[in-house]
Design an enzyme around this catalytic site. Structure first.
Site, short mmCIF file in Angstrom:
data_model
loop_
_atom_site.label_atom_id
_atom_site.label_comp_id
_atom_site.label_asym_id
_atom_site.label_seq_id
_atom_site.Cartn_x
_atom_site.Cartn_y
_atom_site.Cartn_z
N ALA A 190 74.90 47.61 -74.63
CA ALA A 190 73.92 46.61 -74.20
C ALA A 190 73.15 47.08 -72.98
O ALA A 190 71.97 46.74 -72.80
CB ALA A 190 74.63 45.30 -73.87
N ASP A 248 38.32 75.28 -59.02
CA ASP A 248 37.39 76.39 -58.89
C ASP A 248 35.97 75.82 -58.83
O ASP A 248 35.77 74.61 -58.87
CB ASP A 248 37.55 77.40 -60.01
CG ASP A 248 37.40 76.79 -61.39
OD1 ASP A 248 37.16 75.58 -61.48
OD2 ASP A 248 37.51 77.53 -62.38
N ASN A 270 68.16 43.31 -70.49
CA ASN A 270 69.52 43.85 -70.44
C ASN A 270 70.42 42.95 -69.59
O ASN A 270 71.61 42.77 -69.87
CB ASN A 270 69.52 45.26 -69.84
CG ASN A 270 69.17 46.30 -70.88
OD1 ASN A 270 68.71 45.95 -71.96
ND2 ASN A 270 69.39 47.55 -70.57
N GLU A 322 71.42 40.10 -71.62
CA GLU A 322 72.47 40.45 -72.59
C GLU A 322 73.83 40.59 -71.94
O GLU A 322 74.86 40.24 -72.52
CB GLU A 322 72.09 41.76 -73.30
CG GLU A 322 70.86 41.66 -74.19
CD GLU A 322 70.33 43.02 -74.63
OE1 GLU A 322 69.45 43.04 -75.51
OE2 GLU A 322 70.78 44.05 -74.08
N ASP A 339 62.05 44.35 -79.16
CA ASP A 339 61.59 44.83 -77.86
C ASP A 339 60.65 46.03 -77.93
O ASP A 339 59.79 46.20 -77.07
CB ASP A 339 62.79 45.21 -76.99
CG ASP A 339 63.36 43.99 -76.29
OD1 ASP A 339 62.76 42.91 -76.40
OD2 ASP A 339 64.41 44.11 -75.64
#
Length: 940
Positions: free
Chosen positions: A313, A359, A727, A730, A760
C-alpha cells in the site's frame, strides 16, 4: 629534397603512438621545422613511403580509424529495468506472496491474486521504462563517419587512391579544394590553401594555410598543419601525415567524449532518494504491524500476507510508469516548439537549469554575415536587408559601386540562389559572401564583372599582412589589382583616395577621417574591411608592387545579425535567474559586440577571458572567476577549456546546459547536465553527444524548453502529492483497525492495487499534462540539492491525505458499528464487512477525484483557474469512479475484490467527504494568498 638515411626515427615510427597525450612525439616541433627537416623527422620523402615501409608502420600504428562505440546487449538493458528499487521491493513482495500461497493450508486464492497482481505491475513498469529509454549511443560512430573513406597518397613515388584507414605517419597526402583531411598532417606544399577548422576550433571563418615553418605553439594554431575532420575549402597542397586514428586532434576529442560520463539529472537523484525512503518506511511499517498482530494470536501466514499488503500500500506502484509517460508528454510539447529531447529525464533537468553556456555563431546569431554600412567619399552609406538574400538597398549606390566592385572581385566565395527548400547561401568565406550580396544590392552582377575582368593572379590572405590581393586583366589589356584587409594595413599602403570617381592625394587630415570612420564602425561591433585598388605593370607583379601605392576606395562594415527572437529569450532567462555565459572560439571583441546586441552583456565592463588566460588559472582561480556574478564571456576556447568550465560550474552546484554544433563541442555536450546541439547546422557528432537537439538552432528554443521543463517539474510535484496523499488514506485505516482490535483489514492489498493502477494512473497522467502556467519563468531556478519532497510538498500530502484518511475511517467504523455485530464475529464473507471495505475503496476513489481538482494549482483557486481547464483530468476521474462502480456492482469483480453493492445514499456520503476535502484545500490556498500579499509575507 632526398630522403635521409634510415635512423632512430624509423624505429620510433614503427611503434604505436604514445597514448599519454594522443600525439606523435615529434608533433610539438614539426610546425617550426623547414620542409626538408619535416621529411627527416618523419623519416619520409617527397616521393612518399615505400609500400613495404607503409605496411610495417601499419602494423605498429594500426588503422587510421576511431574505435566503435560499445553497446550494451538488449537483454542486459531490459534486465536493468528490474534493478529500480521500487521494482526490487515489489519483486521480493511478489515472491514472498507466492511462497505464502504455496505454504498456506488451505491455499487462499486471494493470496495468489495478490502475487500475480504485484508481478504484473513490475512487468508493466519495466516494459514502459525499456521502451522509453532504449536509444543507441552513436557518438563514436558519428565521429568515424566524419573521417573520409578514401584519399590521394604518394606511395613509391606514384599517386594512388587508398582507403583513409590505411594511412600511416610519414605518408604524403595530396589535397585539393573540397577534400576532407584524412589525418593530422604538416603541409609541405600549399598554393592559396585555406581550411575550415570549425569542427575542431569553433571558428566560423576559413583559415589560410602555408607550407613554411611557423613559430612554436599549440598544434591547432599552427598555420602549416591540417587536421582530421576538417575540410580544405580553397587551394591545393601536399602534406605529410604525422598522426592517425586516436593519436589525432580529432581522436583526442573522441577520447574526451568517451571518457565523459553521462550526468544523472536532478530528478534521477531525487527519485532515487525518494525510492529509498519510501521503501524503508514501507518495510518498517510492515514489520511493525507484523510484530503487533502475531502476539494477538492471528494466523502466522495470514498476518504475514496482511503486513505485506500494508507494505504494498505504501509503495507507489504506478509512479515509474506515470513519471515516464508524463515526461514523454513534455518531450512532445518541446518537439512542437522545435526542441527534440532524446532522453526523457532531460525534460525535467532543463527546468532546473541555472547556467547556460552558449556558443555564438548560429545560436545567438543567424550565421549569415551582412554588410550594414559602407563608407566612401567621406560619407557613410547604410545598407538595408539581412542575411544572404540580395534583398535590400544601398544608400547612394553609384557612390560606392567601385568600392563594391573591387570588394567582389577580391574574393573566392560564391553566392548560390535558392533551390528547393534551401534559401540563399554562400559557398566559401562568409565575409566574402556578404560583400557579394552587398554588390548585388547596389546593382552589380559579380559574375559578369568577373567575366569582364578575369583574375590572373591571387595573393591569399595572410595573418601577417592581414591582406588579400587579386590581379585582373581589364578590357583594354591592362592589369589592375584589388586589395582588401584590415583598415590600418590597407591605409598604410595607400597614397591616394578615390573621391567622386577620381584619385586624389591622400592627406593626413583625410587619413584621420578614415581612421575615425573605421574606429566608429568597429565601436558598433562591426567587422571592418578597407578596399583599395591600383594599376599594375604585368600579369603577376611582385607582391610589394601590388600592395603599395594604392588608391583607397572605402570601408565596409558587416556583422552576423542576431536572431530577432534571441533578445526576448535572454530577457526571459534574466527574469528566471538563469546565468548566461558565452563560450566561443571567436575573437573577444566580436563576442562582446554580439553579447551586447542580444542583451547578455549590459554593464560597462564584462569579464572577457580567453582560453590562454584560462590555462593560467588553477582550479581555485577558475572557481573564483565563476563565482563572481559579473557578465562572463569566454573566447578563443578549446574543447578542454569548455569541459573544464562545465565541470567547475557543476562543482559549484549549478545545473549546466551547454550548446554546441561542432565535433569540438561533443565532450562538453556529453559532460553537461543538458547538452544542446544544433539540428540544422550541427555535426552528427554534436547531435549524438547531446540530449537535446534544436531543430531551428535558435537560443530562444532553449528558453522555451527551460520553461516547459519547469512546468513538467511542477506537474510532477502535483501528481506526487496526488499519489502519496491517497497512500495515507490506504494506510491509516489499516493502522486504526489494528490498534482498535478489529481482526480484519479495512482494505485488502488487491483493492489497493486496483486503486493504484485503475483509478490513480490516468488522473496522475492528466495532471502531468497540465498546461504551462504564465509565471513559470518569473522565479529563480530551484537549487540543485532541493528535495523533490520539500517541506511544502510533504505538508500538502499530509493535509490532503489526512482529510481523506479521516473520511474513510469514519465511513468504515460507522458502517461496522451500525451493524451491532461484535468485532470478533466478523469474517471475510460477512456482507456488512464486504460493504464496509467497499465503502473504504470507493471513498478513496471519490476523494481522489476531488483531490485531483485541488492539486491542479498551488496558490490559485481552482474555480478561478477553471474546473473545465483540463478535460482529460475530468475524464480520467470519471473513468476511475466508473471502474469503482463496476467493482461494486459486477458479480465477477465482486468475487475478485470481495466487494458489495453500495446504495445511492452511501455514494452521497462519500461525495460529501470529497467536497469537504476540496473546500478545505480552497481555504488553505486562500490563507496562503492572503499571507503572500502581506508586507514581508512568504509566497506559498
Amino acid at each position: 629534397m632526398s630522403a635521409p638515411a634510415p635512423g632512430p626515427d624509423r624505429r620510433s615510427l614503427s611503434r604505436p603512438a604514445p597514448p599519454a597525450d594522443g600525439r606523435n612525439g615529434s608533433t610539438p616541433r614539426l610546425p617550426s621545422l623547414s620542409v626538408p627537416d619535416v621529411f627527416a623527422a618523419l623519416d619520409s620523402s617527397p616521393r612518399g613511403l615505400p609500400s613495404a615501409e607503409a605496411a610495417a608502420r601499419q602494423d605498429g600504428h594500426g588503422p587510421n580509424v576511431l574505435p566503435g562505440a560499445r553497446r550494451g546487449r538488449l537483454w542486459r538493458r531490459l534486465l536493468a529495468q528490474f534493478t529500480d528499487l521500487f521494482a526490487v521491493v515489489l519483486l521480493v513482495s511478489s515472491a514472498i506472496t507466492f511462497l505464502a500461497y504455496g505454504l498456506g493450508r488451505p491455499r487462499d486464492p486471494a493470496t495468489l491474486q495478490l502475487a500475480l497482481a504485484i508481478l504484473g505491475v513490475v512487468l508493466l513498469n519495466a516494459g514502459i521504462g525499456f521502451a522509453q529509454e532504449y536509444s543507441a549511443e552513436r557518438t563514436a560512430q558519428s565521429l568515424q563517419a566524419m573521417v573520409p573513406h578514401t584519399c590521394r597518397v604518394l606511395r613509391d613515388g606514384e599517386r594512388r587512391e587508398l582507403p583513409a584507414r590505411d594511412l600511416v605517419p610519414g605518408d604524403v597526402v595530396v589535397l585539393e579544394a573540397g577534400d576532407a583531411v584524412p589525418a593530422d598532417c604538416r603541409l609541405v606544399e600549399a598554393q592559396e590553401a585555406a581550411v575550415d577548422n570549425a569542427p575542431l576550433t569553433g571558428e566560423s571563418e576559413p583559415v589560410g594555410r602555408v607550407a613554411g615553418p611557423v613559430p612554436p605553439g599549440p598544434p591547432l594554431r599552427a598555420r602549416n598543419c591540417v587536421f582530421m575532420g576538417t575540410d580544405l575549402v580553397a587551394g591545393t597542397g601536399k602534406a605529410v601525415v604525422y598522426a592517425t586514428g586516436t593519436a589525432t586532434e580529432f581522436g583526442r576529442i573522441f577520447r574526451l567524449t568517451a571518457a565523459a560520463p553521462r550526468q544523472r539529472t536532478p530528478l534521477q537523484r531525487q527519485v532515487a532518494v525518494m525510492a529509498r525512503r519510501v521503501a524503508g518506511v514501507a518495510l518498517a511499517t510492515g514489520a511493525v504491524l507484523f510484530a503487533v498482530r502475531v502476539p494477538e494470536g492471528q494466523p502466522f501466514v495470514d498476518t504475514f500476507v496482511f503486513s505485506l499488503g500494508v507494505m504494498v500500500a505504501l509503495v507507489p506502484e504506478g509512479l515509474p510508469a506515470t513519471l515516464s509517460v508524463s515526461l514523454a508528454i513534455g518531450v512532445r510539447r518541446m518537439a512542437r516548439r522545435r526542441a527534440l529531447v532524446k532522453q526523457l529525464l532531460a525534460v525535467e533537468a532543463l527546468g532546473s537549469t541555472s547556467v547556460i553556456c552558449t556558443d555564438k555563431t548560429g545560436t545567438l546569431t543567424q550565421a549569415e554575415m551582412t554588410v550594414v554600412q559602407l563608407w566612401a567619399d567621406g560619407v557613410p552609406h547604410p545598407v538595408t536587408g539581412v542575411g544572404y538574400a540580395p534583398v535590400g538597398e544601398v544608400a547612394d549606390a553609384p557612390g560606392v559601386r567601385e568600392l563594391l566592385r573591387a570588394a567582389a572581385l577580391c574574393g573566392n566565395a560564391r553566392l548560390v540562389p535558392p533551390a528547393g527548400r534551401e534559401t540563399w547561401r554562400v559557398l566559401g568565406d562568409p565575409t566574402e559572401g556578404a560583400l557579394l550580396v552587398a554588390a548585388r544590392k547596389a546593382g552589380l552582377d559579380p559574375a559578369r564583372e568577373e567575366a569582364l575582368t578575369p583574375r590572373v593572379a591571387e595573393y591569399p590572405f595572410d595573418s601577417g599582412r592581414k591582406l588579400m590581393s587579386t590581379v585582373h586583366r581589364d578590357g583594354d589589356g591592362t592589369f589592375f589589382a584589388c586589395v582588401k584587409g584590415a583598415p590600418l594595413e590597407v591605409l598604410a599602403r595607400c597614397d591616394a583616395v578615390g573621391v567622386a570617381g577620381a584619385g586624389t592625394a591622400l592627406t593626413q587630415a583625410y587619413r584621420a577621417r578614415v581612421t575615425a570612420a573605421a574606429d566608429g564602425m568597429a565601436g558598433q561591433g562591426l567587422r571592418v574591411l578597407a578596399v583599395a585598388r591600383r594599376r599594375v605593370a604585368g600579369r603577376r607583379p611582385p607582391l610589394a608592387e601590388v600592395e603599395s601605392g594604392l588608391t583607397l576606395l572605402g570601408l565596409t562594415g558587416m556583422y552576423d545579425p542576431p536572431r530577432p527572437e534571441v533578445r526576448e529569450a535572454v530577457d526571459a532567462c534574466r527574469r528566471a535567474g538563469i546565468r548566461i555565459v558565452m563560450v566561443t572560439g571567436d575573437h573577444p571583441l566580436t563576442a562582446e559586440a554580439v553579447a551586447r546586441r542580444v542583451g547578455i552583456v549590459r554593464g560597462p565592463a564584462p569579464a572577457v577571458v580567453t582560453g590562454a588566460e584560462l590555462d593560467a588559472l588553477d582550479d581555485a582561480g577558475l572557481d573564483a572567476l565563476l563565482a563572481g556574478r559579473a557578465e562572463l564571456l569566454l573566447c578563443r576556447v578549446d574543447p578542454e577549456h569548455k569541459m573544464r568550465v562545465v565541470t567547475a560550474l557543476q562543482r559549484r552546484g549549478e545545473v549546466v546546459a551547454v550548446t554546441g554544433d561542432g565535433a569540438n563541442d561533443a565532450p562538453a555536450l556529453k559532460h553537461a547536465d543538458i547538452g544542446v546541439a544544433m539540428g540544422a547546422s550541427g555535426t552528427d557528432v554534436a547531435r549524438e553527444a547531446a540530449v537535446m537537439v534544436l531543430l531551428d538552432d535558435s537560443f530562444a528554443s532553449i528558453t522555451t524548453a527551460v520553461g516547459l521543463g519547469r512546468s513538467v517539474y511542477r506537474n510532477i510535484r502535483k501528481f506526487l502529492i496526488y499519489l502519496f496523499s491517497h497512500n495515507i488514506a490506504e494506510l491509516v485505516p489499516i493502522l486504526a483497525a489494528t490498534f482498535a482490535g478489529f481482526p480484519l483489514v479495512p482494505i485488502t492489498a488487491v483493492q489497493i492495487l486496483a486503486i493504484d493502477l485503475g483509478s490513480d494512473v490516468l488522473p496522475a497522467l492528466a495532471l502531468g499534462a497540465e498546461p504551462m502556467e504564465p509565471d513559470v519563468m518569473d522565479s529563480p531556478p530551484r537549487p540543485r540539492r532541493e528535495r523533490l519532497f520539500s517541506t511544502a510538498v510533504m505538508g500538502r500530502v499530509l493535509f490532503l491525505g489526512g482529510i481523506q484518511a479521516v473520511g474513510v475511517c469514519a465511513v468504515f467504523f460507522w458502517h461496522i458499528h451500525a451493524s451491532g455485530i461484535p468485532y470478533a464475529q466478523f469474517t471475510k464473507a460477512d456482507p456488512v464487512y464486504r460493504e464496509a471495505i467497499t465503502m473504504v475503496q470507493a471513498g478513496i476513489v471519490v476523494s481522489q477525484f476531488f483531490n485531483a481538482l485541488a492539486v491542479r494549482t498551488d496558490r490559485q483557486s481552482v474555480f478561478r483557474a477553471g474546473l473545465l481547464g483540463n478535460p482529460w483530468l475530468l475524464a480520467a476521474g470519471c473513468f476511475g469512479i466508473g471502474l469503482m462502480a463496476a467493482i461494486s456492482y459486477a458479480p465477477p469483480l465482486q468475487a475478485v475484490f470481495n466487494t458489495a453493492p453500495l446504495t445511492l445514499a452511501e455514494w452521497a456520503v462519500l461525495a460529501a467527504f470529497g467536497a469537504l476535502l476540496l473546500a478545505a484545500e480552497e481555504v488553505r490556498k486562500g490563507l496562503v494568498r492572503r499571507r503572500g500579499r502581506r508586507p514581508g509575507g512568504a509566497a506559498g
